[in-house]
Scaffold this motif. Structure first.
Motif, PDB file in Angstrom:
ATOM      1  N   LEU A  49       0.856  -1.026   0.180  1.00 54.30           N
ATOM      2  CA  LEU A  49      -0.025   0.102   0.145  1.00 54.30           C
ATOM      3  C   LEU A  49       0.837   1.281   0.012  1.00 54.30           C
ATOM      4  O   LEU A  49       0.456   2.351  -0.627  1.00 54.30           O
ATOM      5  CB  LEU A  49      -1.003   0.036   1.373  1.00 54.30           C
ATOM      6  CG  LEU A  49      -2.243  -0.616   1.136  1.00 54.30           C
ATOM      7  CD1 LEU A  49      -3.084  -0.878   2.484  1.00 54.30           C
ATOM      8  CD2 LEU A  49      -3.052  -0.123  -0.032  1.00 54.30           C
ATOM      9  N   CYS A  50       2.180   1.211   1.033  1.00 51.14           N
ATOM     10  CA  CYS A  50       2.598   2.331   0.805  1.00 51.14           C
ATOM     11  C   CYS A  50       3.355   2.557  -0.390  1.00 51.14           C
ATOM     12  O   CYS A  50       3.689   3.763  -0.966  1.00 51.14           O
ATOM     13  CB  CYS A  50       3.754   2.268   1.863  1.00 51.14           C
ATOM     14  SG  CYS A  50       3.195   2.411   3.588  1.00 51.14           S
ATOM     15  N   LEU A  51       4.112   1.589  -1.042  1.00 51.58           N
ATOM     16  CA  LEU A  51       4.716   1.593  -2.429  1.00 51.58           C
ATOM     17  C   LEU A  51       3.536   2.139  -3.512  1.00 51.58           C
ATOM     18  O   LEU A  51       4.050   2.976  -4.441  1.00 51.58           O
ATOM     19  CB  LEU A  51       5.392   0.416  -2.700  1.00 51.58           C
ATOM     20  CG  LEU A  51       6.012   0.163  -4.078  1.00 51.58           C
ATOM     21  CD1 LEU A  51       7.111   0.978  -4.155  1.00 51.58           C
ATOM     22  CD2 LEU A  51       6.237  -1.264  -4.267  1.00 51.58           C
ATOM     23  N   GLY A  52       2.544   1.586  -3.558  1.00 49.98           N
ATOM     24  CA  GLY A  52       1.384   2.094  -4.529  1.00 49.98           C
ATOM     25  C   GLY A  52       1.279   3.466  -4.334  1.00 49.98           C
ATOM     26  O   GLY A  52       1.143   4.427  -5.236  1.00 49.98           O
ATOM     27  N   LEU A  53       0.748   3.997  -2.986  1.00 57.02           N
ATOM     28  CA  LEU A  53       0.579   5.500  -2.714  1.00 57.02           C
ATOM     29  C   LEU A  53       1.698   6.245  -3.151  1.00 57.02           C
ATOM     30  O   LEU A  53       1.524   7.528  -3.694  1.00 57.02           O
ATOM     31  CB  LEU A  53       0.227   5.567  -1.383  1.00 57.02           C
ATOM     32  CG  LEU A  53      -0.202   6.938  -0.662  1.00 57.02           C
ATOM     33  CD1 LEU A  53      -1.464   7.557  -1.578  1.00 57.02           C
ATOM     34  CD2 LEU A  53      -0.556   6.779   0.725  1.00 57.02           C
ATOM     35  N   ALA A  54       2.890   6.074  -2.797  1.00 53.54           N
ATOM     36  CA  ALA A  54       4.179   6.886  -3.204  1.00 53.54           C
ATOM     37  C   ALA A  54       4.422   6.856  -4.769  1.00 53.54           C
ATOM     38  O   ALA A  54       4.613   7.881  -5.351  1.00 53.54           O
ATOM     39  CB  ALA A  54       5.276   6.209  -2.475  1.00 53.54           C
ATOM     40  N   SER A  55       4.004   5.854  -5.380  1.00 54.74           N
ATOM     41  CA  SER A  55       4.061   5.801  -6.807  1.00 54.74           C
ATOM     42  C   SER A  55       3.254   6.580  -7.558  1.00 54.74           C
ATOM     43  O   SER A  55       3.299   7.364  -8.397  1.00 54.74           O
ATOM     44  CB  SER A  55       4.432   4.336  -7.457  1.00 54.74           C
ATOM     45  OG  SER A  55       3.129   3.845  -7.253  1.00 54.74           O
TER      46      SER A  55
END
Length: 152
Positions: free
Chosen positions: A14-20
Motif C-alpha cells: 500500500l505504501c509503495l502504491g501510494l508513493a508511486s
C-alpha cells in the motif's frame, strides 16, 4: 503468524502504491506545464506506473485471499468484517482496472501523439484530461485503501 505476515506485506505494498501514485501525479503536473514528455520523464513515468500496477495487482490478490479467508471462516467473524473486506476488495478491483488503463492505454496514447506531432499541444488537452482524471481517481483509491487499513 501467516496473517500477520500478509498484513505487513499488505501495508508495504500500500505504501509503495501510494508513493508511486504521488510521483506520477507530480510528473503529470510537470508534463502539463511544459506540454512535452522528455525521454527521461517518459522512462521514469513508465517505471513508476509499473510499480503502481504491480502494487495494485498485489493488493488485489491479497484482498482476494483475505476475502476468501473471511468467507470460509465466517462463523468466527462478524458480518461487519465481511462487509469491510468486500468493500476493500471492490476498491482494489477498481484500482487495478484504473492502473492498467492508465499504464497500458492512456500513457501509450500520449506517447503516440507526441511521436506523431513532436509535441502535445493539439491533442494534449483532450487526452491529458482523461489521464489526469484517472490519476486523481487512482490517488483517491490508494488513499482510501490506506486509510481503511490504518483504521483497523
Amino acid at each position: 503468524m501467516s496473517l500477520i505476515f500478509l498484513y505487513i506485506v499488505h501495508h508495504i505494498v500500500l505504501c509503495l502504491g501510494l508513493a508511486s501514485s504521488i510521483v506520477i501525479d507530480i510528473f503529470i503536473i510537470m508534463v502539463e506545464k511544459t506540454k512535452r514528455i522528455r525521454g527521461i520523464e517518459k522512462n521514469i513515468m513508465e517505471r513508476v506506473m509499473s510499480y503502481s500496477f504491480i502494487s495494485s495487482l498485489f493488493i488485489f490478490f491479497l484482498q482476494l485471499m483475505y476475502l476468501a479467508y473471511i468467507y470460509f471462516s465466517l462463523d468466527e467473524f462478524s458480518t461487519k468484517i465481511y462487509l469491510f473486506t468486500s468493500i476493500t476488495f471492490l476498491l482494489s478491483a477498481v484500482l487495478l482496472f484504473c492502473t492498467a488503463t492508465q499504464k497500458y492505454y492512456q500513457f501509450k496514447i500520449l506517447e503516440r501523439n507526441q511521436e506523431k506531432y513532436n509535441h502535445l499541444s493539439d491533442s494534449f488537452i483532450h487526452h491529458h484530461r482523461e489521464f489526469k482524471q484517472t490519476s486523481v481517481i487512482i490517488l483517491i483509491l490508494w488513499l482510501a485503501l490506506y486509510i481503511a487499513f490504518i483504521l483497523i
